[in-house]
Motif scaffolding. Structure first.
Motif, PDB file in Angstrom:
ATOM      1  N   LEU A 143     -11.115  -3.777  -2.750  1.00  0.00           N
ATOM      2  CA  LEU A 143     -10.731  -3.006  -3.929  1.00  0.00           C
ATOM      3  C   LEU A 143      -9.637  -1.990  -3.615  1.00  0.00           C
ATOM      4  O   LEU A 143      -8.813  -1.658  -4.480  1.00  0.00           O
ATOM      5  CB  LEU A 143     -11.946  -2.273  -4.503  1.00  0.00           C
ATOM      6  N   MET A 144      -9.636  -1.471  -2.386  1.00  0.00           N
ATOM      7  CA  MET A 144      -8.666  -0.447  -2.020  1.00  0.00           C
ATOM      8  C   MET A 144      -7.261  -1.005  -1.871  1.00  0.00           C
ATOM      9  O   MET A 144      -6.278  -0.297  -2.121  1.00  0.00           O
ATOM     10  CB  MET A 144      -9.086   0.258  -0.731  1.00  0.00           C
ATOM     11  N   HIS A 145      -7.122  -2.272  -1.472  1.00  0.00           N
ATOM     12  CA  HIS A 145      -5.777  -2.828  -1.272  1.00  0.00           C
ATOM     13  C   HIS A 145      -4.943  -2.759  -2.549  1.00  0.00           C
ATOM     14  O   HIS A 145      -3.836  -2.189  -2.542  1.00  0.00           O
ATOM     15  CB  HIS A 145      -5.861  -4.262  -0.746  1.00  0.00           C
ATOM     16  N   PRO A 146      -5.420  -3.291  -3.686  1.00  0.00           N
ATOM     17  CA  PRO A 146      -4.607  -3.148  -4.906  1.00  0.00           C
ATOM     18  C   PRO A 146      -4.506  -1.701  -5.388  1.00  0.00           C
ATOM     19  O   PRO A 146      -3.514  -1.327  -6.028  1.00  0.00           O
ATOM     20  CB  PRO A 146      -5.351  -4.018  -5.927  1.00  0.00           C
ATOM     21  N   ALA A 147      -5.513  -0.877  -5.073  1.00  0.00           N
ATOM     22  CA  ALA A 147      -5.469   0.528  -5.483  1.00  0.00           C
ATOM     23  C   ALA A 147      -4.372   1.278  -4.739  1.00  0.00           C
ATOM     24  O   ALA A 147      -3.620   2.067  -5.329  1.00  0.00           O
ATOM     25  CB  ALA A 147      -6.823   1.186  -5.246  1.00  0.00           C
ATOM     26  N   TYR A 148      -4.256   1.036  -3.412  1.00  0.00           N
ATOM     27  CA  TYR A 148      -3.169   1.642  -2.640  1.00  0.00           C
ATOM     28  C   TYR A 148      -1.815   1.095  -3.105  1.00  0.00           C
ATOM     29  O   TYR A 148      -0.835   1.839  -3.252  1.00  0.00           O
ATOM     30  CB  TYR A 148      -3.336   1.327  -1.154  1.00  0.00           C
ATOM     31  N   THR A 149      -1.774  -0.205  -3.326  1.00  0.00           N
ATOM     32  CA  THR A 149      -0.516  -0.844  -3.713  1.00  0.00           C
ATOM     33  C   THR A 149       0.019  -0.264  -5.016  1.00  0.00           C
ATOM     34  O   THR A 149       1.202   0.076  -5.126  1.00  0.00           O
ATOM     35  CB  THR A 149      -0.726  -2.366  -3.868  1.00  0.00           C
ATOM     36  N   ASP A 150      -0.867  -0.129  -6.003  1.00  0.00           N
ATOM     37  CA  ASP A 150      -0.440   0.408  -7.293  1.00  0.00           C
ATOM     38  C   ASP A 150       0.033   1.848  -7.152  1.00  0.00           C
ATOM     39  O   ASP A 150       1.063   2.238  -7.731  1.00  0.00           O
ATOM     40  CB  ASP A 150      -1.603   0.326  -8.290  1.00  0.00           C
ATOM     41  N   GLU A 203       3.307  -2.179   3.304  1.00  0.00           N
ATOM     42  CA  GLU A 203       4.241  -3.252   3.659  1.00  0.00           C
ATOM     43  C   GLU A 203       4.501  -4.161   2.475  1.00  0.00           C
ATOM     44  O   GLU A 203       5.622  -4.654   2.284  1.00  0.00           O
ATOM     45  CB  GLU A 203       3.682  -4.038   4.840  1.00  0.00           C
ATOM     46  N   GLU A 204       3.488  -4.393   1.655  1.00  0.00           N
ATOM     47  CA  GLU A 204       3.654  -5.233   0.470  1.00  0.00           C
ATOM     48  C   GLU A 204       4.594  -4.588  -0.535  1.00  0.00           C
ATOM     49  O   GLU A 204       5.407  -5.262  -1.177  1.00  0.00           O
ATOM     50  CB  GLU A 204       2.293  -5.500  -0.166  1.00  0.00           C
ATOM     51  N   VAL A 205       4.499  -3.264  -0.687  1.00  0.00           N
ATOM     52  CA  VAL A 205       5.352  -2.547  -1.633  1.00  0.00           C
ATOM     53  C   VAL A 205       6.758  -2.352  -1.074  1.00  0.00           C
ATOM     54  O   VAL A 205       7.725  -2.207  -1.817  1.00  0.00           O
ATOM     55  CB  VAL A 205       4.716  -1.186  -1.981  1.00  0.00           C
ATOM     56  N   GLY A 206       6.901  -2.382   0.249  1.00  0.00           N
ATOM     57  CA  GLY A 206       8.182  -2.118   0.874  1.00  0.00           C
ATOM     58  C   GLY A 206       8.364  -0.675   1.271  1.00  0.00           C
ATOM     59  O   GLY A 206       9.487  -0.194   1.474  1.00  0.00           O
ATOM     60  N   VAL A 207       7.246   0.047   1.391  1.00  0.00           N
ATOM     61  CA  VAL A 207       7.268   1.445   1.802  1.00  0.00           C
ATOM     62  C   VAL A 207       7.242   1.524   3.326  1.00  0.00           C
ATOM     63  O   VAL A 207       6.535   0.764   3.989  1.00  0.00           O
ATOM     64  CB  VAL A 207       6.042   2.180   1.198  1.00  0.00           C
ATOM     65  N   ASP A 208       8.035   2.460   3.875  1.00  0.00           N
ATOM     66  CA  ASP A 208       8.068   2.632   5.326  1.00  0.00           C
ATOM     67  C   ASP A 208       6.727   3.167   5.827  1.00  0.00           C
ATOM     68  O   ASP A 208       6.080   3.987   5.173  1.00  0.00           O
ATOM     69  CB  ASP A 208       9.177   3.606   5.719  1.00  0.00           C
ATOM     70  N   VAL A 209       6.322   2.713   7.012  1.00  0.00           N
ATOM     71  CA  VAL A 209       5.070   3.159   7.630  1.00  0.00           C
ATOM     72  C   VAL A 209       5.385   3.848   8.951  1.00  0.00           C
ATOM     73  O   VAL A 209       6.117   3.301   9.789  1.00  0.00           O
ATOM     74  CB  VAL A 209       4.112   1.979   7.875  1.00  0.00           C
ATOM     75  N   VAL A 210       4.856   5.040   9.120  1.00  0.00           N
ATOM     76  CA  VAL A 210       4.980   5.773  10.382  1.00  0.00           C
ATOM     77  C   VAL A 210       3.625   5.741  11.070  1.00  0.00           C
ATOM     78  O   VAL A 210       2.621   6.171  10.494  1.00  0.00           O
ATOM     79  CB  VAL A 210       5.423   7.232  10.130  1.00  0.00           C
ATOM     80  N   ASP A 211       3.599   5.224  12.272  1.00  0.00           N
ATOM     81  CA  ASP A 211       2.349   5.114  13.034  1.00  0.00           C
ATOM     82  C   ASP A 211       2.411   6.090  14.208  1.00  0.00           C
ATOM     83  O   ASP A 211       3.198   5.918  15.135  1.00  0.00           O
ATOM     84  CB  ASP A 211       2.175   3.684  13.540  1.00  0.00           C
ATOM     85  N   MET A 212       1.536   7.116  14.164  1.00  0.00           N
ATOM     86  CA  MET A 212       1.508   8.142  15.210  1.00  0.00           C
ATOM     87  C   MET A 212       0.365   7.915  16.196  1.00  0.00           C
ATOM     88  O   MET A 212      -0.003   8.819  16.949  1.00  0.00           O
ATOM     89  CB  MET A 212       1.373   9.523  14.564  1.00  0.00           C
TER      90      MET A 212
END
Length: 736
Positions: free
Chosen positions: A613-620, A679-688
């Protein structure tokens, strides 16, 4: 407080109490002692973890009613016998009754903590003990309990002193109110002259007292009902929301002086049986039906409170001890436990809590049984050697001498607490000096690692070698509360606050907006440093427990209620966000704590279903955010541990190797859902992640700094050290 207040028109011979109630006022109430036993046994069952008796915490409410009844009965009885109330004698009686045993328990608990616990726990407990000695433990616990970042810490070994604080705060006010009522009654009687008969004059103070306590009770009950649903922790510990429970007992003590009422009850054996058995059934029902998810006190407290009042009322007649319930309550074992109930209440909690803090786990059933048995032994010894002698001994009976207990006991506990705190400071730095971990302490690092990543690697290797904890740790082991994440200028914990506050560089020519929950807050020192260096105005649109996703979560507690305040905050925040024209938007959010609600409004707690459920919630959410900004970046949530780094480091004899942890797999899976959505939306991800762990291991200390406040939040001290690495990952290099 040092004056006796006299009522001129009330003679000792014209007692306020009528004949039907005079006997119960003088005789020893075996049923009340048995009721005290019921109260402490239910509390013991709940605190020891008896699942089917989870509502046993209502035993405290039983104590409140009993206390309100007995204390007010003393006041009314003294008024009837002497025509006055002596505040000095009242507070002297309370001092002899409460202070010796309570002071000894507090001092012994602090000393036991010094022996068994680490510097961090001792330092905190020392402060708690001083608050408890000053009858303010409920205020201290309310502050701690409503602090989001302290909610998951172990309970204080002296937390149970909150109920004693509530009682003493009530008795600081109630006798003063009683005195005012008596003075008013006497002046009204004097103004009306001597035409009133003696019986009417003697009843007037009683009516004034009853009216006063009814008003106090109704006001407190209203506050309790209104504030409990939205402010559960604060309401639970508040004397303002608990005073009505003592008020019910106080009102009952005045009502039983009514000859007409008591004659009716005395004349009906059936009525007495219904009252006592129905009252006991109400208490038992609350114990069996209520649990930690029950909003309390509120209106739920009425069941045990009124049940207790019914039992007391049934026994307030000369024939009250002939009922079946009274006979059951008055059996020798119940009376004995009732005698020990105060000492038993004092000792049981530290004996259950201290071992769990030492062992860093819940006690097993045999261990809990041993702790409860130990509480009974200490209670018996404390009652015989401390409580009873001080309460009844001739040496301590003089009023002036007893009143000195108040300053003496506070000073004694403060001295013990200060000694414990000083010893904790000494323990925190005892032993040979150990320097901070340095990159040069490890073999040559991978050249691709930056300085901070190399320091993490060196810290992991040092922990694997079981190196001693650095002497000059940041923060010191007695200052772990300062690890708490930084708050922003706009703290949206209060749902009535809806302001925008500028952080970073207020005069900056670019705008940064940060979305998230407490896992965005722990980046505040980092992002503020970056913003000031690179010319960003920053708006932190963050709220604790509020997940940045298009879904309704629960509040993170066992009742699984929807966190509608978060939905409302997100709507408000997004409305403001669209007006800010952000150049950079940063999202940093922890996954839901317990569960979420699906499209049908049903609560979901299964981890796999939550993730789906969280995957589409984050995506939206990310897609909506990305439409109104120059660039969106998701900071992958940092690793979470199943242990508290500071508490681990504070254990006696601990070394760095004892506090080398690994990420919690289930949490990492939930965090990966965020990354996949970005990644699906095309937003940059910073991994610390590499700034907290290396090669699957995560050290509690990097260099000389503790990395985490608790299992999931970065410390305030470590956050600024990641400003340069995070700025590089964000691609902000032009102004360095």
């Amino acid at each position: 407080m040092s004056q006796d207040v006299e009522v001129p028109h009330l003679s000792p011979s014209s007692s306020v109490s009528t004949k039907p109630s005079a006997t119960p006022a003088k005789r020893l109430r075996g049923d009340v002692q048995g009721l005290r036993a019921v109260a402490i046994l239910t509390v013991l069952a709940a605190h020891a973890g008896v699942s089917w008796f989870a509502g046993g915490f209502v035993g405290v409410d039983v104590f409140f009613v009993i206390s309100g009844f007995l204390i007010t009965q003393q006041l009314v009885g003294e008024l009837g016998r002497t025509g006055r109330i002596s505040l000095r004698r009242f507070y002297a009686r309370r001092a002899r009754r409460i202070l010796p045993a309570a002071t000894f328990t507090l001092a012994a608990t602090v000393i036991a903590a010094v022996v068994l616990l680490g510097p961090a726990e001792v330092s905190t407990l020392a402060v708690d003990a001083v608050w408890a000695s000053a009858f303010a433990a409920n205020i201290r616990m309310a502050i701690s309990g409503t602090d989001y970042f302290q909610a998951e810490l172990p309970p204080s070994p002296v937390q149970h002193f909150w109920s004693l604080a509530v009682e003493e705060q009530f008795y600081l006010v109630w006798p003063l109110v009683a005195v005012i009522c008596i003075v008013l009654a006497s002046r009204i009687g004097a103004a009306r002259g001597a035409t009133q008969d003696v019986e009417r004059d003697s009843a007037r103070p009683r009516r004034f007292l009853l009216l006063a306590i009814v008003l106090i009770t109704l006001a407190s009950l209203a506050r309790s009902v209104v504030h409990t649903p939205g402010e559960a922790t604060a309401a639970y510990f508040s004397s303002l929301t608990r005073a009505w429970e003592l008020g019910i007992g106080a009102a009952l003590a005045i009502l039983v002086t009514s000859g007409r009422l008591m004659q009716r009850i005395a004349g009906s054996a059936w009525a007495r049986e219904v009252l006592v058995l129905g009252g006991l059934a109400a208490i038992a029902g609350a114990c069996l039906v209520y649990d930690e998810s029950t909003p309390f006190p509120g209106y739920h407290a009425a069941l045990p409170v009124l049940g207790t009042a019914a039992v007391i009322l049934a026994g307030s007649t000369p024939a009250g001890d002939t009922t079946l319930g009274a006979r059951l309550l008055s059996v020798a074992p119940m009376r004995a436990i009732g005698d020990w109930s105060f000492s038993l209440y004092l000792w049981h909690w530290p004996l259950l809590v201290l071992p769990e803090i030492v062992l860093q786990r819940e006690l097993t059933w045999p261990e809990r049984g041993l702790a409860v048995a130990g509480a009974f032994v200490l209670a018996y010894v404390s009652f015989r050697l401390i409580e009873a002698p001080f309460r009844e001994g001739a040496f301590w009976r003089p009023t002036g001498r007893a009143l000195t207990f108040y300053p003496v006991t506070i000073a004694l506990v403060a001295a013990v607490a200060l000694g414990g705190a000083r010893y904790a400071d000494f323990e925190a730095t005892r032993g040979a000096y150990q320097p901070a971990i340095a990159v040069t302490d490890a073999p040559a690092a991978d050249p691709s690692l930056d300085d901070q990543e190399a320091l993490v690697r060196a810290s992991v290797l040092a922990a694997r070698d079981n190196t001693a904890i650095p002497t000059e740790l940041r923060p010191g082991l007695t200052e772990l509360d300062s690890l708490k994440p930084h708050r922003t200028r706009c703290d949206y914990t209060d749902d009535t606050e809806r302001d925008l506050c500028v952080d970073g560089d207020p005069d900056g020519d670019r705008t940064m907006v940060v979305f998230g929950n407490s896992h965005a807050l722990h980046w505040v020192p980092t992002l503020n440093r970056i913003a000031k260096k690179h010319g960003f105005r920053v708006y932190f649109l963050v709220k604790n427990r509020c997940v940045s996703a298009s879904i309704t979560t629960d509040r993170g507690s066992s009742e699984h209620d929807p966190y509608t305040e978060c939905d409302d905050f997100n709507r408000w925040a997004f409305k403001q966000y669209k007006r800010l024209d952000a150049d950079l938007t940063v999202v940093s959010t922890a996954p839901p704590i317990n569960g979420v609600f699906d499209d049908d409004g049903s609560w979901v707690g299964d981890k796999e279903t939550i993730n789906s459920l969280m995957h589409p919630a984050y995506t939206d959410f990310l897609r909506r955010v990305d439409k109104h900004t120059g660039r969106t970046v998701l900071i992958r949530d940092i690793q979470g541990f199943d242990a508290n780094a500071g508490a681990c480091l504070s254990r006696p004899g601990a070394a760095l190797g004892d506090c080398l942890m690994g990420p919690v797999e289930s949490r990492e899976t939930a965090i990966d859902v965020q990354v996949q959505a970005a990644e699906e939306v095309g937003v940059d991800v910073v991994d610390m992640s590499s700034y907290f762990c290396w090669d699957g291991s995560c050290p509690a200390v990097v260099g000389d700094t503790i990395t985490h406040y608790d299992g999931t939040h970065m410390s305030r001290q470590y956050a600024p050290q990641l400003a340069k690495p995070l700025a590089r990952q964000l691609g902000l290099r032009g102004r360095e």
